[in-house]
Design a protein around this motif. Structure first.
Motif, PDB file in Angstrom:
ATOM      1  N   GLN A 124       0.830  -1.211   0.000  1.00 48.78           N
ATOM      2  CA  GLN A 124       0.000   0.000   0.000  1.00 48.78           C
ATOM      3  C   GLN A 124       0.867   1.265   0.000  1.00 48.78           C
ATOM      4  OE1 GLN A 124      -3.369   0.428   3.014  1.00 48.78           O
ATOM      5  NE2 GLN A 124      -1.995   2.009   3.758  1.00 48.78           N
ATOM      6  N   GLU A 125       1.887   1.258   0.858  1.00 52.12           N
ATOM      7  CA  GLU A 125       2.778   2.425   0.960  1.00 52.12           C
ATOM      8  C   GLU A 125       3.568   2.612  -0.336  1.00 52.12           C
ATOM      9  OE1 GLU A 125       4.504   5.742   2.998  1.00 52.12           O
ATOM     10  OE2 GLU A 125       2.617   4.648   3.143  1.00 52.12           O
ATOM     11  N   ILE A 131       7.509   4.168  -4.645  1.00 48.79           N
ATOM     12  CA  ILE A 131       8.886   3.805  -4.295  1.00 48.79           C
ATOM     13  C   ILE A 131       8.939   2.315  -3.966  1.00 48.79           C
ATOM     14  CG2 ILE A 131      10.745   4.166  -2.595  1.00 48.79           C
ATOM     15  CD1 ILE A 131       9.544   7.090  -2.361  1.00 48.79           C
ATOM     16  N   THR A 132      10.006   1.658  -4.423  1.00 53.35           N
ATOM     17  CA  THR A 132      10.188   0.227  -4.154  1.00 53.35           C
ATOM     18  C   THR A 132      11.116   0.041  -2.960  1.00 53.35           C
ATOM     19  OG1 THR A 132       9.956  -0.182  -6.514  1.00 53.35           O
ATOM     20  CG2 THR A 132      10.869  -1.981  -5.191  1.00 53.35           C
ATOM     21  N   PRO A 133      10.659  -0.688  -1.925  1.00 54.60           N
ATOM     22  CA  PRO A 133      11.508  -0.883  -0.747  1.00 54.60           C
ATOM     23  C   PRO A 133      12.568  -1.968  -0.957  1.00 54.60           C
ATOM     24  CG  PRO A 133       9.383  -1.968  -0.423  1.00 54.60           C
ATOM     25  CD  PRO A 133       9.324  -1.312  -1.778  1.00 54.60           C
ATOM     26  N   ASN A 134      13.610  -1.939  -0.118  1.00 57.78           N
ATOM     27  CA  ASN A 134      14.612  -3.014  -0.071  1.00 57.78           C
ATOM     28  C   ASN A 134      14.136  -4.053   0.936  1.00 57.78           C
ATOM     29  OD1 ASN A 134      16.680  -1.648  -1.667  1.00 57.78           O
ATOM     30  ND2 ASN A 134      16.798  -0.238   0.047  1.00 57.78           N
ATOM     31  N   MET A 158       2.949   0.426  10.724  1.00 62.08           N
ATOM     32  CA  MET A 158       1.603   0.435  10.150  1.00 62.08           C
ATOM     33  C   MET A 158       0.820  -0.761  10.672  1.00 62.08           C
ATOM     34  SD  MET A 158       2.388   1.574   6.194  1.00 62.08           S
ATOM     35  CE  MET A 158       3.968   0.773   5.902  1.00 62.08           C
ATOM     36  N   GLY A 159      -0.439  -0.523  11.032  1.00 66.76           N
ATOM     37  CA  GLY A 159      -1.258  -1.603  11.559  1.00 66.76           C
ATOM     38  C   GLY A 159      -2.681  -1.144  11.831  1.00 66.76           C
ATOM     39  N   LYS A 160      -3.466  -2.021  12.442  1.00 69.70           N
ATOM     40  CA  LYS A 160      -4.850  -1.667  12.777  1.00 69.70           C
ATOM     41  C   LYS A 160      -4.839  -0.549  13.819  1.00 69.70           C
ATOM     42  CE  LYS A 160      -6.374  -6.385  11.925  1.00 69.70           C
ATOM     43  NZ  LYS A 160      -6.513  -7.695  12.581  1.00 69.70           N
ATOM     44  N   THR A 187      -3.783   4.509  11.319  1.00 64.87           N
ATOM     45  CA  THR A 187      -3.082   3.245  11.032  1.00 64.87           C
ATOM     46  C   THR A 187      -1.567   3.406  10.898  1.00 64.87           C
ATOM     47  OG1 THR A 187      -3.586   3.614   8.688  1.00 64.87           O
ATOM     48  CG2 THR A 187      -5.077   2.149   9.899  1.00 64.87           C
ATOM     49  N   TYR A 188      -1.043   4.649  11.064  1.00 67.34           N
ATOM     50  CA  TYR A 188       0.385   4.927  10.883  1.00 67.34           C
ATOM     51  C   TYR A 188       0.975   5.543  12.147  1.00 67.34           C
ATOM     52  CZ  TYR A 188       0.428   4.481   5.715  1.00 67.34           C
ATOM     53  OH  TYR A 188       0.376   4.025   4.423  1.00 67.34           O
ATOM     54  N   LEU A 189       2.106   4.999  12.596  1.00 65.58           N
ATOM     55  CA  LEU A 189       2.848   5.605  13.701  1.00 65.58           C
ATOM     56  C   LEU A 189       4.245   5.963  13.191  1.00 65.58           C
ATOM     57  CD1 LEU A 189       2.408   6.243  16.775  1.00 65.58           C
ATOM     58  CD2 LEU A 189       3.745   4.191  17.241  1.00 65.58           C
ATOM     59  N   GLU A 190       4.602   7.235  13.260  1.00 66.24           N
ATOM     60  CA  GLU A 190       5.899   7.716  12.772  1.00 66.24           C
ATOM     61  C   GLU A 190       6.821   7.954  13.964  1.00 66.24           C
ATOM     62  OE1 GLU A 190       6.207   9.321   9.316  1.00 66.24           O
ATOM     63  OE2 GLU A 190       4.109   9.223   8.720  1.00 66.24           O
ATOM     64  N   ILE A 191       8.063   7.508  13.844  1.00 65.62           N
ATOM     65  CA  ILE A 191       9.033   7.640  14.940  1.00 65.62           C
ATOM     66  C   ILE A 191      10.314   8.262  14.388  1.00 65.62           C
ATOM     67  CG2 ILE A 191      10.334   6.372  16.713  1.00 65.62           C
ATOM     68  CD1 ILE A 191       8.089   4.101  16.153  1.00 65.62           C
ATOM     69  N   MET A 192      10.709   9.376  15.000  1.00 67.03           N
ATOM     70  CA  MET A 192      11.896  10.110  14.578  1.00 67.03           C
ATOM     71  C   MET A 192      12.776  10.397  15.787  1.00 67.03           C
ATOM     72  SD  MET A 192      10.355  10.641  11.507  1.00 67.03           S
ATOM     73  CE  MET A 192       8.911  11.590  11.785  1.00 67.03           C
TER      74      MET A 192
END
Length: 271
Positions: A124-125, A131-134, A158-160, A187-192
């Motif tokens: 989905q992302e 963009i293609t992930p590694n 990413m999750g429920k 559904t998204y948690l960002e961590i920096m």
């Protein structure tokens, strides 16, 4: 009112409409500001460089970009001006919580995106960002980064919605001061890294371009935009922003599906 000398624009939910596109009207207005008025238009996002540079091209602008909500700042020639990473100890702790809750985890460093498997969340992302992930072993990656004394600029989980809420609480109970953790959607948690913010990155560019705080307009729609909205000489919240974000703004423009960015730039920059 001071003359605006820099426009700082969030991307998702701000520059892009709900179809993840830049409308023609917004594109036209930004080109006038950037090319005719010669005002730097800085794209400021939680995205990686690859997810920002193609939008710059579409807008026909060549300026520095702020990635990972400030954890990576790159100039117009792709030189790194500033980079902050998450310590491996913190990464492995988050990884253990992620495994416990069966949540997807993506890791971003410089201009690379790493995943362990191409699950539905990664697909989905990938479709949204183009963009293609590694695909790689995180254990090997952690060992490499530990040996290099480095770490990712960003973690995306990413999750429920319920699992994301639980994960958010778990991480904050252990890492309340050393990580910047926020849900960018249910559904998204960002961590920096905690020392990185959109504002700290904007300050780097202010020095480089010799621009004052009062000469900046910042436009955003989400919780991670609050700091730059509050910091800028003119802070604008999108019509689609949560009420809490709107409370920090000097003005509220239309939503991202109603050309809110174009309207704000027209009002405060182009007159």
């Amino acid at each position: 009112m001071n003359k605006i000398k820099m426009i700082c624009l969030d991307i998702d939910g701000t520059l892009l409409n709900s179809q993840h596109k830049i409308s023609q009207k917004t594109n036209d207005i930004i080109r006038v500001a950037a090319n005719e008025k010669q005002i730097p238009v800085i794209l400021v996002s939680a995205r990686m460089p690859k997810g920002i540079l193609f939008l710059q091209k579409e807008l026909n602008i060549r300026q520095p970009i702020i990635c990972y909500s400030g954890a990576l700042v790159i100039d117009a020639k792709a030189n790194i001006l500033s980079s902050s990473g998450i310590a491996i100890l913190d990464v492995t702790q988050v990884y253990s919580f992620v495994k416990e809750l069966n949540v997807h985890m993506s890791l971003y460093k410089d201009d690379e995106w790493y995943i362990e498997e191409l699950d539905e969340w990664a697909k989905q992302e990938s479709e949204i960002t183009n963009i293609t992930p590694n695909i790689t072993s995180f254990t090997d990656l952690f060992n490499t980064w530990e040996n290099e004394n480095s770490g990712p600029n960003k973690i995306l989980c990413m999750g429920k919605p319920n699992d994301i809420k639980l994960l958010n609480a778990k991480i904050k109970s252990v890492h309340s001061s050393d990580l910047n953790v926020y849900p960018s959607k249910p559904t998204y948690l960002e961590i920096m890294p905690n020392n990185a913010s959109k504002t700290s990155a904007i300050e780097i560019l202010m020095q480089k371009l010799n621009i004052q705080r009062s000469e900046i307009i910042a436009i955003g729609d989400n919780y991670n935009d609050i700091d730059m909205i509050e910091f800028a000489g003119i802070g604008i919240a999108m019509g689609n922003a949560p009420d809490k974000v709107k409370q920090y703004a000097d003005d509220i423009t239309f939503s991202n599906d109603e050309d809110g960015v174009a309207d704000a730039i027209k009002k405060y920059v182009i007159f």
